[in-house]
Design a protein around this motif. Structure first.
Motif, PDB file in Angstrom:
ATOM      1  N   VAL A 168      32.861  31.706  42.716  1.00 52.06           N
ATOM      2  CA  VAL A 168      31.981  32.686  42.088  1.00 52.06           C
ATOM      3  C   VAL A 168      32.431  32.879  40.644  1.00 52.06           C
ATOM      4  CG1 VAL A 168      33.379  34.667  42.837  1.00 52.06           C
ATOM      5  CG2 VAL A 168      30.965  34.995  42.297  1.00 52.06           C
ATOM      6  N   THR A 169      31.462  33.032  39.752  1.00 50.07           N
ATOM      7  CA  THR A 169      31.773  33.264  38.350  1.00 50.07           C
ATOM      8  C   THR A 169      32.230  34.706  38.138  1.00 50.07           C
ATOM      9  OG1 THR A 169      30.203  31.609  37.555  1.00 50.07           O
ATOM     10  CG2 THR A 169      30.815  33.353  36.020  1.00 50.07           C
ATOM     11  N   VAL A 170      33.359  34.851  37.469  1.00 51.36           N
ATOM     12  CA  VAL A 170      33.878  36.167  37.087  1.00 51.36           C
ATOM     13  C   VAL A 170      33.901  36.197  35.562  1.00 51.36           C
ATOM     14  CG1 VAL A 170      35.819  37.765  37.189  1.00 51.36           C
ATOM     15  CG2 VAL A 170      35.306  36.292  39.155  1.00 51.36           C
ATOM     16  N   LEU A 171      33.180  37.135  34.979  1.00 46.88           N
ATOM     17  CA  LEU A 171      33.103  37.255  33.521  1.00 46.88           C
ATOM     18  C   LEU A 171      33.786  38.549  33.108  1.00 46.88           C
ATOM     19  CD1 LEU A 171      32.103  36.193  30.834  1.00 46.88           C
ATOM     20  CD2 LEU A 171      29.884  37.235  31.307  1.00 46.88           C
ATOM     21  N   ALA A 172      34.837  38.429  32.298  1.00 42.04           N
ATOM     22  CA  ALA A 172      35.685  39.583  31.988  1.00 42.04           C
ATOM     23  C   ALA A 172      35.770  39.830  30.491  1.00 42.04           C
ATOM     24  CB  ALA A 172      37.088  39.367  32.552  1.00 42.04           C
ATOM     25  N   CYS A 173      35.751  41.109  30.127  1.00 42.99           N
ATOM     26  CA  CYS A 173      35.961  41.510  28.742  1.00 42.99           C
ATOM     27  C   CYS A 173      37.169  42.423  28.675  1.00 42.99           C
ATOM     28  CB  CYS A 173      34.722  42.215  28.182  1.00 42.99           C
ATOM     29  SG  CYS A 173      34.359  43.818  28.946  1.00 42.99           S
ATOM     30  N   GLY A 174      37.650  42.675  27.467  1.00 44.95           N
ATOM     31  CA  GLY A 174      38.743  43.612  27.278  1.00 44.95           C
ATOM     32  C   GLY A 174      40.076  42.934  27.031  1.00 44.95           C
ATOM     33  N   MET A 175      41.146  43.684  27.284  1.00 43.62           N
ATOM     34  CA  MET A 175      42.489  43.234  26.936  1.00 43.62           C
ATOM     35  C   MET A 175      42.995  42.087  27.792  1.00 43.62           C
ATOM     36  SD  MET A 175      43.265  44.854  24.275  1.00 43.62           S
ATOM     37  CE  MET A 175      45.011  44.470  24.144  1.00 43.62           C
ATOM     38  N   VAL A 176      42.272  41.745  28.843  1.00 43.32           N
ATOM     39  CA  VAL A 176      42.635  40.581  29.651  1.00 43.32           C
ATOM     40  C   VAL A 176      42.625  39.309  28.813  1.00 43.32           C
ATOM     41  CG1 VAL A 176      40.254  40.146  30.407  1.00 43.32           C
ATOM     42  CG2 VAL A 176      42.166  39.412  31.845  1.00 43.32           C
ATOM     43  N   GLY A 177      41.872  39.304  27.705  1.00 44.88           N
ATOM     44  CA  GLY A 177      41.818  38.141  26.819  1.00 44.88           C
ATOM     45  C   GLY A 177      42.744  38.229  25.629  1.00 44.88           C
ATOM     46  N   LEU A 201      35.942  36.879  27.607  1.00 43.91           N
ATOM     47  CA  LEU A 201      35.211  37.001  26.354  1.00 43.91           C
ATOM     48  C   LEU A 201      36.159  37.325  25.201  1.00 43.91           C
ATOM     49  CD1 LEU A 201      32.033  39.034  27.378  1.00 43.91           C
ATOM     50  CD2 LEU A 201      32.263  36.567  27.043  1.00 43.91           C
ATOM     51  N   PRO A 202      35.949  36.719  24.034  1.00 46.89           N
ATOM     52  CA  PRO A 202      36.796  37.016  22.873  1.00 46.89           C
ATOM     53  C   PRO A 202      36.409  38.332  22.219  1.00 46.89           C
ATOM     54  CG  PRO A 202      35.138  35.407  22.287  1.00 46.89           C
ATOM     55  CD  PRO A 202      34.963  35.666  23.757  1.00 46.89           C
ATOM     56  N   GLY A 203      37.336  38.889  21.463  1.00 51.81           N
ATOM     57  CA  GLY A 203      37.058  40.076  20.672  1.00 51.81           C
ATOM     58  C   GLY A 203      36.603  39.700  19.274  1.00 51.81           C
ATOM     59  N   LEU A 204      36.642  40.689  18.375  1.00 51.54           N
ATOM     60  CA  LEU A 204      36.246  40.478  16.984  1.00 51.54           C
ATOM     61  C   LEU A 204      37.412  40.834  16.072  1.00 51.54           C
ATOM     62  CD1 LEU A 204      32.661  42.055  16.919  1.00 51.54           C
ATOM     63  CD2 LEU A 204      33.287  39.662  17.326  1.00 51.54           C
ATOM     64  N   ARG A 205      37.458  40.163  14.911  1.00 53.18           N
ATOM     65  CA  ARG A 205      38.493  40.469  13.924  1.00 53.18           C
ATOM     66  C   ARG A 205      37.855  40.663  12.559  1.00 53.18           C
ATOM     67  NH1 ARG A 205      39.285  34.630  13.218  1.00 53.18           N
ATOM     68  NH2 ARG A 205      39.317  34.226  10.974  1.00 53.18           N
ATOM     69  N   MET A 221      39.138  44.242  17.559  1.00 58.69           N
ATOM     70  CA  MET A 221      38.630  44.951  18.726  1.00 58.69           C
ATOM     71  C   MET A 221      38.538  43.986  19.901  1.00 58.69           C
ATOM     72  SD  MET A 221      34.483  45.411  18.285  1.00 58.69           S
ATOM     73  CE  MET A 221      34.453  46.230  16.694  1.00 58.69           C
ATOM     74  N   ARG A 222      38.772  44.510  21.100  1.00 58.60           N
ATOM     75  CA  ARG A 222      38.574  43.760  22.338  1.00 58.60           C
ATOM     76  C   ARG A 222      37.931  44.687  23.366  1.00 58.60           C
ATOM     77  NH1 ARG A 222      40.358  38.685  22.941  1.00 58.60           N
ATOM     78  NH2 ARG A 222      42.104  37.983  21.642  1.00 58.60           N
ATOM     79  N   GLY A 223      36.803  44.298  23.864  1.00 62.83           N
ATOM     80  CA  GLY A 223      36.077  45.089  24.849  1.00 62.83           C
ATOM     81  C   GLY A 223      34.907  45.822  24.224  1.00 62.83           C
ATOM     82  N   GLU A 224      35.138  46.434  23.064  1.00 63.73           N
ATOM     83  CA  GLU A 224      34.052  47.169  22.402  1.00 63.73           C
ATOM     84  C   GLU A 224      32.919  46.238  21.984  1.00 63.73           C
ATOM     85  OE1 GLU A 224      37.877  49.475  21.613  1.00 63.73           O
ATOM     86  OE2 GLU A 224      37.234  47.375  21.396  1.00 63.73           O
ATOM     87  N   GLU A 225      33.260  44.975  21.634  1.00 63.94           N
ATOM     88  CA  GLU A 225      32.206  44.035  21.222  1.00 63.94           C
ATOM     89  C   GLU A 225      31.194  43.819  22.351  1.00 63.94           C
ATOM     90  OE1 GLU A 225      34.497  42.029  23.854  1.00 63.94           O
ATOM     91  OE2 GLU A 225      35.323  42.965  22.039  1.00 63.94           O
ATOM     92  N   THR A 226      31.658  43.900  23.599  1.00 60.31           N
ATOM     93  CA  THR A 226      30.761  43.733  24.740  1.00 60.31           C
ATOM     94  C   THR A 226      29.835  44.929  24.874  1.00 60.31           C
ATOM     95  OG1 THR A 226      32.466  42.410  25.834  1.00 60.31           O
ATOM     96  CG2 THR A 226      30.687  43.253  27.211  1.00 60.31           C
TER      97      THR A 226
END
Length: 301
Positions: A62-71, A108-112, A120-125
């Motif tokens: 199953v596909t798991v799509l994650a955002c935030g500090m995990v990346g 998912l990557p964050g923004l710089r 930022m990480r997570g807020e971009e999502t």
């Protein structure tokens, strides 16, 4: 329960949250734990995720799509930042290594922003989720939290942003300084909050001195702990608004955050004659993860 078509994950420093998703975007189930990135080694991410979502898994991947500090660099795998100006989902997702064949995990990557330096990480999502619901938005998004973000949006892109550590400062000051004896753990005083916002918004250089007056007012005048709590929050948010004035003055503003915290920011802005819309943070996270899955074909396969 029906097996999910995919699993949405918001993995922060302190908490892990997951949603079992149907193909049409319906939430089939949800789960959460305290297994945040900050308490895990790199080898601990897969077991933490499996503990949470095991009941949702079948025999196939199953596909798991994650955002935030995990990346983040200290996370499961590093998903490099995308540089602004750019659309919030511009960066390519990164496949995280997983020993369990039932997991296809994408981060998912964050923004710089290079000057002034910011990330930022997570807020971009959440931003992507907001723009999915309001694609013509042109203005500034405020995402209040431990590290509040003020984000300038134009033509569907993040143009620039500024981070303010208001929430983390509130937690540190109220729990780990002499003010822990003064500031209540709950309760509120709207008038005290409004006065404090006006104080540091007009004179942000007085913040450090104003903080100790909370201690003095409690000892000498019997100010209530809930009043001190509201006043501390107001002093910090007032200083934040002073620092971010170019972002909110004369702009269309929308808040993405928890109901209670967003209400305080909305009241502080309203006192300056600025009206702010509000969007729910969880709803925007899910909308953003759904938009990311649609945008990146390699995830959907």
């Amino acid at each position: 329960m029906t097996r999910p078509d995919w699993i949405a994950v918001d993995w922060g420093t302190s908490n892990l949250r997951a949603w079992a998703m149907a193909a049409d975007g319906t939430v089939l189930d949800r789960a959460a734990s305290g297994d945040g990135m900050g308490g895990l080694s790199r080898e601990g991410f897969e077991p933490a995720l499996l503990r949470l979502i095991q009941p949702w898994l079948g025999d196939t991947a199953v596909t798991v799509l994650a955002c935030g500090m995990v990346g983040a660099r200290q996370g499961w795998a590093e998903a490099p930042y995308a540089a602004v100006p750019c659309a919030p989902l511009s960066g390519a997702p990164v496949r995280a290594p997983a020993a369990d064949p039932r997991l296809a995990v994408w981060l998912l990557p964050g923004l710089r922003q290079d000057r002034p330096a910011d990330v930022m990480r997570g807020e971009e999502t959440q931003i992507a989720g907001f723009l999915a619901t309001d694609p013509d938005f042109d203005g500034v998004l405020c995402l209040p939290g431990s590290h509040s973000k003020w984000v300038r949006i134009s033509a569907g892109e993040v143009v620039s942003f500024q981070t303010v550590m208001t929430g983390e400062l509130f937690a540190a000051i109220s729990r780990h300084t002499v003010l822990r004896h003064t500031v209540g753990a709950e309760g509120w005083d709207d008038a005290a909050f409004a006065d404090a916002v006006a104080d540091t918004l007009s004179r942000p250089e007085t913040l450090a001195a104003r903080l100790f007056t909370l201690r003095g007012a409690g000892l000498l005048h019997g100010d209530a702990p809930e009043s001190a709590r509201a006043r501390l929050s107001g002093l910090l948010i007032g200083a934040e608004l002073a620092a971010t004035r170019p972002y909110w003055l004369g702009q269309r503003i929308a808040l993405i955050g928890a109901t209670g915290l967003s209400r305080h920011y909305r009241a502080a802005l309203a006192a300056q004659g600025v009206s702010a819309d509000r969007a729910d943070a969880d709803a925007m996270t899910l909308a953003g993860l759904g938009a990311a899955r649609t945008r990146h074909e390699e995830i959907a396969r």
